[in-house]
Motif scaffolding. Structure first.
Motif, PDB file in Angstrom:
ATOM      1  N   MET A 306      -2.075   5.005   2.071  1.00 12.89           N
ATOM      2  CA  MET A 306      -2.478   3.611   1.227  1.00 12.89           C
ATOM      3  C   MET A 306      -1.765   3.087   0.328  1.00 12.89           C
ATOM      4  N   ASP A 307      -2.161   2.619  -0.489  1.00  9.42           N
ATOM      5  CA  ASP A 307      -1.772   0.977  -0.979  1.00  9.42           C
ATOM      6  C   ASP A 307      -0.326   1.174  -0.919  1.00  9.42           C
ATOM      7  N   THR A 308       0.694   0.579  -0.309  1.00  4.32           N
ATOM      8  CA  THR A 308       2.281   0.114   0.112  1.00  4.32           C
ATOM      9  C   THR A 308       2.879  -1.361  -1.637  1.00  4.32           C
ATOM     10  N   SER A 309       4.086  -0.614  -2.048  1.00  4.79           N
ATOM     11  CA  SER A 309       4.212  -1.655  -3.175  1.00  4.79           C
ATOM     12  C   SER A 309       5.278  -2.202  -2.687  1.00  4.79           C
ATOM     13  N   GLU A 310       5.483  -4.489  -3.036  1.00  6.81           N
ATOM     14  CA  GLU A 310       6.006  -4.942  -2.633  1.00  6.81           C
ATOM     15  C   GLU A 310       7.739  -4.495  -2.601  1.00  6.81           C
ATOM     16  N   ASP A 311       8.032  -4.078  -4.083  1.00  2.00           N
ATOM     17  CA  ASP A 311       9.272  -3.204  -3.512  1.00  2.00           C
ATOM     18  C   ASP A 311       9.690  -2.879  -2.266  1.00  2.00           C
ATOM     19  N   TYR A 312       9.139  -1.406  -2.457  1.00  2.00           N
ATOM     20  CA  TYR A 312       8.713  -0.224  -0.859  1.00  2.00           C
ATOM     21  C   TYR A 312       9.515  -1.258   0.570  1.00  2.00           C
ATOM     22  N   ILE A 313       8.468  -2.287   0.024  1.00  2.00           N
ATOM     23  CA  ILE A 313       8.211  -2.482   1.403  1.00  2.00           C
ATOM     24  C   ILE A 313       9.512  -3.658   2.244  1.00  2.00           C
ATOM     25  N   LEU A 314       9.353  -4.814   0.856  1.00  2.00           N
ATOM     26  CA  LEU A 314      10.841  -5.798   1.460  1.00  2.00           C
ATOM     27  C   LEU A 314      12.210  -4.924   1.100  1.00  2.00           C
TER      28      LEU A 314
END
Length: 557
Positions: A306-314
């Motif tokens: 579901m929804d991912t965080s900016e820190d994780y994807i970056l």
């Protein structure tokens, strides 16, 4: 050089190959076949010189472009009948004359084995640390129940004593032909093997030897193989739809290496993967997750959480991974390479987002279900609100149906997270019309057998649509309310948010469908106008195109 031994790699490459014409020059994943063996030899930490022996000017040109020296092979040494022994001996003599020196170890490296690794070549060379070893060859485990033929008695016979499993058979190795290394003193015009021979066992992948087009196809698929990590979630709150989607995806990625990654507190996900025998690892936090990704050598990371965080994807992007997300409305989605969300038809403006039914991944069981045949009468109703039904829409619909004159069967499927299952069973156990099931594995059979379905506004819409069963849709929450596929133009009767739906309205819509065959047939035909069997192809075509750009940009940088 290895232990003061000068090492020469000889790559034999004729121009007149018969099985696959001009195969040494053909492009295998965008590079000429011969380039693979040259690059492996040059990557070795021990090899001193690499020479290609050939009778072909084009092969000579390409070999030099990739960094090998070239010696020309005479016409007498270029016929189909000539074995490699005199060819390798000739190349060694020519190269030594040019170098004004003798080599200590001569290695034949076949260009038809493009998947051999430099590490394997180094392992072969390191065998010569034992001075008693004369020659080393590459082999692959070839244990199997085999049969021979007795020409004198005209009969077949087993070469084994007892029929046992492959794992329990005695070791048996087959030469791959990829590598034959030997001390110089044993290289003659009629032999390249010494007396004391050792072996290096290689994987089935490295053993591929290209002689036929089938071998080429296999090698190309190995080279296209990627390490794909799937970070998934499944628990009592969200159910199993995310892990189900990735399992469907993994079942079709047969040429890739897939590893599932799940949080160690996601017992439902663990149980699911244990049952299906997929490889997985658990992680406690993101540090451990990234350690696993690095150890696995992941190239593509799929997130279905579901929804991912900016820190994780970056952080994923900073570590060089190609990122594919499913059903993601978090702030991290804008940084992913690709986002797929089959349930959102509206314009999301971001160029990396692909939405709509074309990107729905149909579960395997629906591929072999034929379209539903719409009958005049409704004799069987299915109620299925998925894994989670906190508002108990299931009971609301059952009661509404039972308040009508409908006297057909009512199949009810509830998820493992359904609250008060015992109470539900107790309430309707005396009613012969109501049959309650939990943890159903063959939901496609229930859908196909139903004449009318009550469902939530989630991915089950597409499953129903693929069969063409008329359906009434009740959304379970505001997120589902934003899914726009469930409308009359697509074959669905959408009654909106189930919690606020008046039971009388539900009864009226149910009665209307039950009594109107033409309406149900019309809904059926609208559903079947959608092709829902190409989701995997649509998803992979997008990913492949984006991944090619991703790899090219990495190459430029």
């Amino acid at each position: 050089m290895f232990n003061n031994n000068m090492i020469l790699v000889v790559i034999p490459a004729r121009g007149g190959s018969k099985g696959i014409p001009r195969k040494n020059l053909r492009l295998l994943k965008n590079k000429p076949l011969i380039s693979y063996s040259i690059e492996v030899a040059k990557e070795s930490q021990y090899v001193d010189d690499v020479v290609v022996t050939t009778d072909d000017s084009q092969i000579a040109l390409i070999a030099e472009k990739f960094g090998a020296s070239v010696v020309r092979r005479s016409e007498e040494l270029s016929t189909d009948e000539v074995l490699l022994d005199p060819v390798i001996h000739d190349a060694m003599i020519q190269k030594e004359k040019l170098a004004f020196d003798e080599y200590d170890i001569i290695i034949t490296l076949q260009p038809t084995s493009p998947l051999i690794k430099a590490e394997t070549l180094d392992n072969v060379i390191e065998k010569f640390e034992d001075f008693s070893i004369d020659s080393v060859i590459s082999v692959v485990d070839d244990r199997h129940l085999s049969w021979g033929y007795d020409e004198n008695n005209n009969r077949y016979f087993p070469t084994y004593i007892e029929r046992i499993s492959k794992e329990n058979l005695p070791k048996s190795f087959r030469e791959t032909g990829a590598i034959l290394a030997t001390r110089r003193s044993f290289v003659h015009e009629n032999s390249r093997l010494g007396t004391n021979i050792d072996i290096v066992e290689v994987s089935p992948e490295e053993s591929v030897n290209i002689e036929k087009y089938e071998d080429w196809w296999l090698a190309e698929n190995y080279l296209m193989r990627r390490n794909i990590a799937m970070v998934v979630a499944a628990n009592d709150e969200i159910g199993t739809r995310h892990i189900d989607r990735c399992v469907s995806l993994a079942s079709k990625l047969v040429f890739h290496k897939v590893l599932f990654l799940i949080r160690d507190n996601q017992q439902l996900a663990i149980d699911t993967l244990d049952k299906l025998n997929y490889s997985y690892k658990t992680f406690e936090d993101f540090k451990e997750l990234f350690d696993i990704l690095n150890e696995f050598g992941a190239q593509i990371v799929v997130n279905d959480i579901m929804d991912t965080s900016e820190d994780y994807i970056l952080t994923l992007k900073e570590n060089g991974y190609f990122v594919v997300n499913f059903e993601d409305l978090g702030v991290g989605m804008q940084h992913a390479d690709v986002v797929f969300d089959e349930l959102y038809e509206h314009d999301m403006s971001e160029e990396n987002v692909y939405t709509g039914y074309k990107y729905f991944l149909l579960n395997d069981e629906f591929y072999y279900q034929p379209p539903k045949i719409i009958k005049n009468d409704v004799n069987r109703v299915l109620i299925n609100f998925g894994e989670v039904d906190r508002l108990n829409l299931t009971e609301k619909v059952i009661d509404s149906i039972l308040s009508t004159t409908y006297d057909g069967r009512i199949d009810v499927i509830v998820g493992r997270s359904y609250e008060n299952l015992e109470g539900l069973i107790s309430k309707y156990e005396s009613n012969p019309l109501v049959q309650i099931y939990q943890n159903v594995l063959n939901v496609s059979e229930f859908m196909f057998n139903a004449d009318l379905i009550f469902t939530s506004n989630d991915k089950s819409l597409y499953e129903i649509c693929s069969i063409g069963v008329p359906a009434i849709v009740l959304s379970k929450d505001d997120r589902e309310m934003s899914h726009t596929f469930a409308n009359i133009n697509n074959g669905f009767v959408n009654l909106g948010l189930g919690e606020s739906l008046d039971s009388q309205n539900l009864i009226e819509e149910f009665a209307k469908l039950v009594n109107d065959y033409e309406l149900r047939l019309n809904l059926h035909n609208k559903m079947l106008s959608f092709n829902l069997r190409n989701g995997f192809e649509n998803i992979t075509s997008v990913v492949e195109e984006k991944y090619r750009t991703f790899e090219f940009n990495k190459y430029l940088n």
